[in-house]
Write a protein that holds these residues in place. Structure first.
Motif, short mmCIF file in Angstrom:
data_model
loop_
_atom_site.label_atom_id
_atom_site.label_comp_id
_atom_site.label_asym_id
_atom_site.label_seq_id
_atom_site.Cartn_x
_atom_site.Cartn_y
_atom_site.Cartn_z
N TYR A 77 0.83 -1.21 0.00
CA TYR A 77 0.00 0.00 0.00
C TYR A 77 0.86 1.26 0.00
O TYR A 77 0.58 2.22 0.72
N LYS A 95 0.04 5.21 0.86
CA LYS A 95 -1.18 5.31 1.67
C LYS A 95 -0.84 5.35 3.15
O LYS A 95 0.19 4.85 3.57
N GLN A 140 -14.91 1.57 6.92
CA GLN A 140 -13.97 1.37 5.82
C GLN A 140 -14.03 2.49 4.78
O GLN A 140 -13.01 3.00 4.36
N LYS A 141 -15.22 2.92 4.39
CA LYS A 141 -15.34 3.99 3.39
C LYS A 141 -14.75 5.29 3.90
O LYS A 141 -14.12 6.04 3.15
N GLU A 179 -11.04 4.94 3.55
CA GLU A 179 -10.68 5.02 2.13
C GLU A 179 -10.70 6.46 1.63
O GLU A 179 -9.83 6.87 0.86
N GLU A 180 -11.67 7.27 2.08
CA GLU A 180 -11.75 8.68 1.70
C GLU A 180 -10.52 9.45 2.17
O GLU A 180 -10.21 10.51 1.64
N ARG A 181 -9.80 8.92 3.14
CA ARG A 181 -8.62 9.56 3.70
C ARG A 181 -7.33 8.90 3.20
O ARG A 181 -6.28 9.00 3.82
N ASN A 182 -7.42 8.19 2.07
CA ASN A 182 -6.27 7.50 1.48
C ASN A 182 -5.61 6.57 2.49
O ASN A 182 -4.39 6.53 2.63
N THR A 183 -6.44 5.82 3.20
CA THR A 183 -5.97 4.96 4.29
C THR A 183 -6.47 3.54 4.11
O THR A 183 -7.66 3.32 3.87
N GLN A 184 -5.55 2.59 4.25
CA GLN A 184 -5.88 1.17 4.18
C GLN A 184 -5.95 0.61 5.60
O GLN A 184 -5.03 0.80 6.39
N ASN A 216 -14.52 -6.10 5.24
CA ASN A 216 -14.09 -5.77 3.88
C ASN A 216 -12.65 -5.25 3.80
O ASN A 216 -12.30 -4.52 2.89
N PHE A 217 -11.82 -5.61 4.76
CA PHE A 217 -10.40 -5.30 4.70
C PHE A 217 -9.63 -6.59 4.93
O PHE A 217 -10.18 -7.56 5.47
#
Length: 181
Positions: free
Chosen positions: A33, A36, A62-63, A66-71, A97-98
């Protein structure tokens, strides 16, 4: 225990991404990643009681991550096969979902210094890692106490903001300006 400012160790772990054994296993490593932010959290054991409540709460956000460029990455010392069985058996875990990583033998847990001496499992530790793989936040709570993914998200926002963030600061709030009392 490795703390803030330390480089997060390199790792190469097997993960579970779905519930279908054919395409669910994937190798994840420290460069999977690049660029990220990473939320990397550990739980003590699969098929327990507190763990599914917090794992599913991270999945619910999770969303937002994701909006914060984070895995988001979660791990325990259980195998990928145990993770898969848990996903199939528990509906809360089934919708995660991760990637759920398998730190079999605890090599990453040991390198981070988060193995519980009494129980021989990963402690309930959470790391926020920047895109350069530098630890920017670490927290550990008792094995019996679930953590707050909302607080981890708030802390991530503060770290990504880059300013001086007062207590209970929330994204969009003003930051502190030194000398302006």
């Amino acid at each position: 225990m490795l703390g803030v400012g330390s480089k997060f160790p390199e790792f190469n772990l097997q993960s579970v991404l779905g519930k279908d054994q054919k395409n669910t296993f994937k190798e994840i490593n420290s460069s999977s990643y690049n660029g990220k932010w990473i939320i990397f959290f550990f739980w003590p054991k699969d098929f327990t009681f507190v763990c599914p409540t917090e794992i599913s709460a991270f999945s619910d956000l999770q969303k937002d991550f994701e909006e914060r460029n984070t895995q988001v990455l979660g791990a325990s010392m259980d195998s990928e096969f145990v993770h898969l069985a848990w996903k199939k058996e528990n509906s809360e875990i089934g919708r995660v979902n991760f990637p759920m990583l398998a730190d079999i033998g605890g090599s990453l847990t040991d390198e981070l210094g988060i193995k519980d001496a009494k129980h021989g499992v990963s402690q309930r530790a959470t790391y926020i890692i920047d895109p350069n793989m530098v630890i920017r936040h670490v927290s550990v709570v008792d094995l019996n106490v679930g953590r707050s993914p909302e607080e981890i998200l708030r802390t991530l926002d503060a770290l990504q903001n880059g300013g001086l963030c007062p207590v209970n600061w929330k994204k969009g709030s003003p930051t502190l300006q030194p000398g302006n009392e």
